[in-house]
Design a protein around this motif. Structure first.
Motif, PDB file in Angstrom:
ATOM      1  N   ARG A   1       0.779  -1.231  -0.031  1.00 36.59           N
ATOM      2  CA  ARG A   1       0.163   0.187   0.157  1.00 36.59           C
ATOM      3  C   ARG A   1       0.800   1.174   0.034  1.00 36.59           C
ATOM      4  O   ARG A   1       2.128   1.201   0.268  1.00 36.59           O
ATOM      5  CB  ARG A   1      -0.986   0.095   1.163  1.00 36.59           C
ATOM      6  N   ASP A   2       0.371   2.550  -0.299  1.00 33.69           N
ATOM      7  CA  ASP A   2       0.800   3.680  -0.388  1.00 33.69           C
ATOM      8  C   ASP A   2       1.220   4.081   1.010  1.00 33.69           C
ATOM      9  O   ASP A   2       0.115   3.990   1.972  1.00 33.69           O
ATOM     10  CB  ASP A   2       0.211   4.630  -1.361  1.00 33.69           C
ATOM     11  N   VAL A   3       2.249   4.616   1.019  1.00 34.18           N
ATOM     12  CA  VAL A   3       2.688   5.436   2.401  1.00 34.18           C
ATOM     13  C   VAL A   3       2.517   6.821   2.412  1.00 34.18           C
ATOM     14  O   VAL A   3       2.384   7.570   1.263  1.00 34.18           O
ATOM     15  CB  VAL A   3       4.188   5.271   2.814  1.00 34.18           C
ATOM     16  N   PRO A   4       1.465   7.253   3.413  1.00 35.26           N
ATOM     17  CA  PRO A   4       0.936   8.724   3.276  1.00 35.26           C
ATOM     18  C   PRO A   4       2.114   9.817   3.466  1.00 35.26           C
ATOM     19  O   PRO A   4       3.202   9.560   3.680  1.00 35.26           O
ATOM     20  CB  PRO A   4       0.303   8.964   4.447  1.00 35.26           C
ATOM     21  N   GLU A   5       1.921  10.596   2.370  1.00 31.71           N
ATOM     22  CA  GLU A   5       2.769  11.554   1.879  1.00 31.71           C
ATOM     23  C   GLU A   5       3.559  12.264   3.212  1.00 31.71           C
ATOM     24  O   GLU A   5       4.695  12.585   3.501  1.00 31.71           O
ATOM     25  CB  GLU A   5       2.308  12.853   1.125  1.00 31.71           C
TER      26      GLU A   5
END
Length: 312
Positions: free
Chosen positions: A222-226
């Motif tokens: 999953r993407d890591v939050p900015e």
């Protein structure tokens, strides 16, 4: 008399039992016996290699692991542990198979058989031929999974210069497979063993993380939050804990080590997932310093100074 058991818990193993449980499991047993924080597990021994009648022994060991950690069908990593693996002159890093967040007896047995099969994959065969390795046989490590908030690798020397007065650490969010596999640009730290000073702190992109999906008994990316990408994934206190345990492991083995570690998502406990002798510097006495973290340094050393760019 040789030990003919098919499954042996880590706490009963030591470093001199490589012929029985391979390099990885022997080291996990050694670390456990020395009091390092190793997630519990067991070795499926070389006596069991490619046999069909291992079900009862594995079932008993897996059930005991569940009782030890207080949960039924505990999630485990199933990892190869060949006789010549994780040794001072050959690591086999990433050459043979690993399966993460495996739950349930049948899935564990399937993972063991797939690890056995990886002994014959083209990369493993070529690696053995290149290193003149003729010893056969494989054990398999079945180890309780850490639900990692942060994980990575640690070299107890500078892998570019061979300087033993420093420790190099690469770290990223989630399970360490993304760091080991070069799937992210991790945070990179170089810390003095002598003064504990942070010599270098390089913040990587850390764009994705691999995490557990308990409902599906697997892992997902999953993407890591900015906002998390722009900050270090390790605090100075956590770095200090890593450096101290790295020093202790190196002292125990009297040799620089390549360590995989994880910080638990819940309580922030530090766990050692494996440790093996560092091999790259001994094969490359001179290397050109490169930008990037410890894994980038290792890649550059192995390719004559050409650093590979990790995928995001």
């Amino acid at each position: 008399m040789p030990d003919a058991r098919y499954a042996i818990p880590f706490q009963e193993l030591r470093a001199d039992q490589v012929e029985l449980v391979g390099g990885k499991c022997a080291n996990l047993g050694e670390l456990t016996g020395a009091g390092f924080p190793v997630p519990p597990g067991f070795a499926v021994t070389t006596a069991a290699y490619e046999r069909d009648d291992i079900g009862a022994a594995v079932a008993e060991a897996y059930a005991e692991l569940g009782r030890q950690v207080g949960r039924g069908d505990p999630p485990v990593a199933v990892r190869s542990s060949a006789i010549a693996e994780d040794m001072p002159d050959a690591s086999f890093a990433g050459v043979q198979d690993t399966y993460l967040w495996i739950c349930g007896l049948e899935a564990v047995l399937d993972g063991i058989r797939r690890c056995w099969a990886s002994f014959y994959n083209p990369e493993a065969v070529a690696y053995r031929e290149a290193h003149g390795i003729t010893r056969g046989g494989m054990s398999v490590a079945v180890q309780y999974m850490v639900d990692a908030r942060v994980a990575g690798v640690m070299f107890t020397l500078n892998p570019v210069s061979g300087d033993r007065s420093s420790i190099a650490i690469d770290a990223s969010y989630g399970l360490g497979v993304s760091v080991v596999g070069g799937e992210v640009t991790p945070d990179s730290f170089l810390v003095s063993k002598v003064t504990r000073e942070i010599i270098r702190r390089q913040i990587g992109a850390k764009a994705t993380e691999v995490v557990a999906d308990p409902a599906a008994a697997t892992t997902v990316t999953r993407d890591v939050p900015e906002e998390l990408r722009a900050r270090p994934c390790l605090s100075d206190d956590e770095l200090g804990r890593l450096v101290e345990i790295g020093r202790r492991i190196e002292t125990h083995y009297s040799h620089p080590q390549d360590v995989e570690w994880a910080l638990d998502r819940g309580l922030g406990e530090l766990f050692i997932l494996q440790s093996r002798p560092e091999t790259v510097w001994s094969r490359k006495p001179r290397a050109t310093p490169v930008a990037g973290g410890a894994m980038a340094m290792i890649t550059a050393a192995m390719t004559g100074g050409r650093a590979a760019t990790p995928k995001e």
